[in-house]
Structures are given as C-alpha cells and as structure tokens.
Design a protein around this motif. Structure first.
Motif, PDB file in Angstrom:
ATOM      1  N   GLU A   6      25.102  -1.952   7.770  1.00 16.96           N
ATOM      2  CA  GLU A   6      24.143  -2.873   7.612  1.00 16.96           C
ATOM      3  C   GLU A   6      24.521  -4.410   8.217  1.00 16.96           C
ATOM      4  O   GLU A   6      23.640  -5.040   8.484  1.00 16.96           O
ATOM      5  CB  GLU A   6      24.101  -2.866   6.064  1.00 16.96           C
ATOM      6  N   GLN A   7      25.763  -4.647   7.866  1.00 16.73           N
ATOM      7  CA  GLN A   7      26.268  -5.938   8.383  1.00 16.73           C
ATOM      8  C   GLN A   7      25.796  -6.172   9.948  1.00 16.73           C
ATOM      9  O   GLN A   7      25.489  -7.318  10.429  1.00 16.73           O
ATOM     10  CB  GLN A   7      27.776  -5.906   8.046  1.00 16.73           C
ATOM     11  N   VAL A  53      22.244  -6.559  10.175  1.00 19.58           N
ATOM     12  CA  VAL A  53      21.708  -8.051   9.955  1.00 19.58           C
ATOM     13  C   VAL A  53      22.010  -8.939  10.969  1.00 19.58           C
ATOM     14  O   VAL A  53      21.290  -9.712  11.125  1.00 19.58           O
ATOM     15  CB  VAL A  53      22.392  -8.276   8.648  1.00 19.58           C
ATOM     16  N   GLU A  68      12.693  -5.784   5.605  1.00 20.09           N
ATOM     17  CA  GLU A  68      12.045  -6.309   4.374  1.00 20.09           C
ATOM     18  C   GLU A  68      13.093  -7.579   3.854  1.00 20.09           C
ATOM     19  O   GLU A  68      12.491  -8.340   3.626  1.00 20.09           O
ATOM     20  CB  GLU A  68      12.272  -5.235   2.983  1.00 20.09           C
ATOM     21  N   ALA A  69      14.440  -7.278   3.747  1.00 19.86           N
ATOM     22  CA  ALA A  69      15.312  -8.284   3.256  1.00 19.86           C
ATOM     23  C   ALA A  69      15.170  -9.599   4.307  1.00 19.86           C
ATOM     24  O   ALA A  69      15.033 -10.905   3.624  1.00 19.86           O
ATOM     25  CB  ALA A  69      16.638  -8.028   3.267  1.00 19.86           C
ATOM     26  N   LEU A  70      14.958  -9.633   5.564  1.00 15.03           N
ATOM     27  CA  LEU A  70      15.010 -10.772   6.415  1.00 15.03           C
ATOM     28  C   LEU A  70      13.557 -11.122   6.622  1.00 15.03           C
ATOM     29  O   LEU A  70      13.286 -11.999   7.630  1.00 15.03           O
ATOM     30  CB  LEU A  70      15.564 -10.347   7.881  1.00 15.03           C
ATOM     31  N   ARG A 104      14.421  -0.258   7.713  1.00 14.64           N
ATOM     32  CA  ARG A 104      13.377  -0.969   6.981  1.00 14.64           C
ATOM     33  C   ARG A 104      13.803  -1.951   5.847  1.00 14.64           C
ATOM     34  O   ARG A 104      13.125  -2.886   5.678  1.00 14.64           O
ATOM     35  CB  ARG A 104      12.450   0.330   6.420  1.00 14.64           C
ATOM     36  N   GLU A 105      14.827  -1.405   5.093  1.00 14.36           N
ATOM     37  CA  GLU A 105      15.448  -2.294   4.233  1.00 14.36           C
ATOM     38  C   GLU A 105      15.710  -3.750   4.762  1.00 14.36           C
ATOM     39  O   GLU A 105      15.514  -4.799   4.100  1.00 14.36           O
ATOM     40  CB  GLU A 105      16.602  -1.854   3.360  1.00 14.36           C
ATOM     41  N   ILE A 106      16.233  -3.792   5.940  1.00 17.42           N
ATOM     42  CA  ILE A 106      16.782  -5.225   6.432  1.00 17.42           C
ATOM     43  C   ILE A 106      15.545  -5.739   6.930  1.00 17.42           C
ATOM     44  O   ILE A 106      15.606  -6.952   6.823  1.00 17.42           O
ATOM     45  CB  ILE A 106      17.847  -4.756   7.385  1.00 17.42           C
ATOM     46  N   ARG A 112      19.309 -11.120  12.670  1.00 17.46           N
ATOM     47  CA  ARG A 112      19.426 -12.652  12.687  1.00 17.46           C
ATOM     48  C   ARG A 112      19.555 -13.412  14.061  1.00 17.46           C
ATOM     49  O   ARG A 112      18.641 -14.362  14.072  1.00 17.46           O
ATOM     50  CB  ARG A 112      20.590 -13.162  11.688  1.00 17.46           C
ATOM     51  N   ASP A 150      11.299 -12.985   5.047  1.00 17.50           N
ATOM     52  CA  ASP A 150      11.059 -14.442   4.869  1.00 17.50           C
ATOM     53  C   ASP A 150      11.660 -15.309   5.825  1.00 17.50           C
ATOM     54  O   ASP A 150      10.782 -16.166   6.356  1.00 17.50           O
ATOM     55  CB  ASP A 150      11.661 -15.012   3.539  1.00 17.50           C
ATOM     56  N   ASP A 151      12.799 -15.061   6.430  1.00 12.18           N
ATOM     57  CA  ASP A 151      13.534 -15.717   7.513  1.00 12.18           C
ATOM     58  C   ASP A 151      12.717 -15.629   8.581  1.00 12.18           C
ATOM     59  O   ASP A 151      12.459 -16.636   9.185  1.00 12.18           O
ATOM     60  CB  ASP A 151      15.192 -15.241   7.809  1.00 12.18           C
TER      61      ASP A 151
END
Ligand code: ADP
Length: 231
Positions: A123-124, A127, A92-94, A88-90, A131, A96-97
């Motif tokens: 996490e890496q 992501v 949220e962080a992505l 969920r954090e990721i 991506r 906008d992308d």
C-alpha cells in the motif's frame, strides 16, 4: 550482503541530509541571537529567522521519521493480497488530492491472481507512486491529466503500473531515480522511490521505471503470484 551495503550507504546519506538542516538552523539561530543582542532588533527579522530555523527542524524531523517508519517495520506480516481491491482503495483515498490537482484518477483492474505480500508495505508503495503521478499531472492544464493504475497478469507474476501524462523523466535523471535523497522538488525528500523499490524487493518482486508511451512517466512493479486463484 546487498542489504548491508545499502544500509551503510543509506547511513551516510542520512548523515549528509541531516547535517544540511543543522547547518542552516545554526545560521538562523546565530543571526537571531546577534539581532537580539544588538538591542535594536528588528522584530520582523527575528521572527522570520526563527521561522526559517523552525522549518529546517521540521524537515530534519521528517527525514528521521521516514527512516524510522522503514526500519521499525522490520518484521513483515505476509498474507494473500488482492491488488485490485488495494488499487481501488488507494484511488478512493487519494481522490481528493487528485481532484485538487485537477487530475483524473482511473483504475483498470481486470481479475488477477492474488499475491503473497505485506499489504501495508505494498500500500505504501502504491501510495508513493500515485502521489508522484498526481504531482506530475498537476503540471498540465486542469482536467487534461489522467493518472492510470493498471493491473495485469504476467505469467507467474502480477503487474501494477502507474502511468501519468506529466513531463516524464529526463534520461540523465533516470539513472539515479532510485537513489535515496534524489529529488527535483523544492520540498521533496527523494525517499519515496528508493523506499518503494526496497519494499517491493523485500516482498520478492521488482520495480522499475519506463518512459510513458505518451511522454509521461510509467512506474511498474511485479510481485510473484500466490497460486492459481483469480480475484
Ligand atoms: P520526492 O517525491 O520526495 O522527490 P521520490 O523518490 O518519490 O522523492 O522521487 C524522486 C524524484 O523522481 C522526484 O523528485 C522527481 O524528480 C522524479 N519523479 C518521481 N516520480 C515522477 C513522475 N511520476 N513524473 C516525473 N518525475 C517523477
């Protein structure tokens, strides 16, 4: 032994990758010098040539940086990781992308057991996968593509799947997908999948590629569950 062999092969690949930009830099700086020495240099041509050299320097620098990130973090910091919260954090962080690429990002995270892993490394991985999935989905008309991060409990393991509806991966490319520096992108480095697999395996798990059920790509990793607790 496996690690050492991989590191050796990787060293050769890095040498190869760095020597390409170096050769290009030599060509552009040589051309710039000749233009300036000729006394009647076309300013725009020199500027263009130097800009190209600069871009190659940046590319070589990025490759070195990615390798450093990987080797410098040799010491793992292992804790209980809640993969649902991480997903969920990721997302949220992505977010906008994804919006910029016209892609919807969805998380399906039912309660699953926690895993024991280095949270930053996992996490890496996530992501990298998300991506790539957003980039693949960007090929579809705006608003049509959805990227899904899906969690599931699978016996002694917890599974995370990242699914997209992009073009998928041609069968001939699937075999070398996890080789370092394999890329089909003009600005790609081809380190993301290789690095992700190394990191998941370093945490006792495995990562693989499945053709998506609806034609896109589906990357899956599983990590051993920590205990009986369900988060
Ligand atoms: P990079 O993104 O820098 O190219 P990666 O190692 O992350 O490096 O990916 C390697 C290659 O795998 C990409 O260039 C692309 O061809 C393919 N790939 C990865 N993820 C996907 C995806 N979700 N859909 C289609 N192709 C993908």
């Amino acid at each position: 032994m496996g690690r050492i062999t991989t590191a050796g092969a990787l060293g050769l690949a890095v040498v190869h990758q760095i020597s390409q930009p170096l050769a290009t830099i030599a060509t552009y700086t040589h051309a710039s010098r000749r233009l300036l020495q000729s006394g009647s240099a076309d300013r725009d041509l020199v500027v263009e040539s130097m800009a190209k050299a600069e871009a190659e320097v940046q590319r070589a620098g990025l490759i070195i940086e990615r390798m450093r990130e990987f080797t410098a973090r040799g010491k793992k910091s292992v804790t209980a990781v809640n993969l649902g919260a991480l997903a969920r954090e990721i997302a949220e962080a992505l977010g906008d992308d994804a919006r910029r690429a016209g892609v919807r990002l969805r998380v399906a995270a039912p309660p699953v057991p926690s895993v024991t892993a280095d949270r930053i490394q996992i996490e890496q991985v996530l992501v990298n996968l998300v991506r790539n999935a957003i980039e693949a989905g960007a090929a579809l008309p705006t608003g049509k593509a959805t990227v899904r991060i899906m969690l599931a409990s699978r016996g002694e393991e917890v599974e995370v799947a990242v699914e997209d509806q992009g073009p998928g991966i041609p069968p001939e490319a699937a075999a070398s997908l996890f080789e370092p520096f394999e890329t089909s992108k003009a600005n790609g480095m081809g380190l993301g999948l290789w690095l992700s697999r190394e990191l998941v395996e370093g945490n006792g798990g495995r990562l693989w590629y499945d053709p998506g059920r609806k034609g896109g790509a589906r990357f899956v990793f599983r990590l051993p569950r920590r205990g009986q607790d369900v988060l």
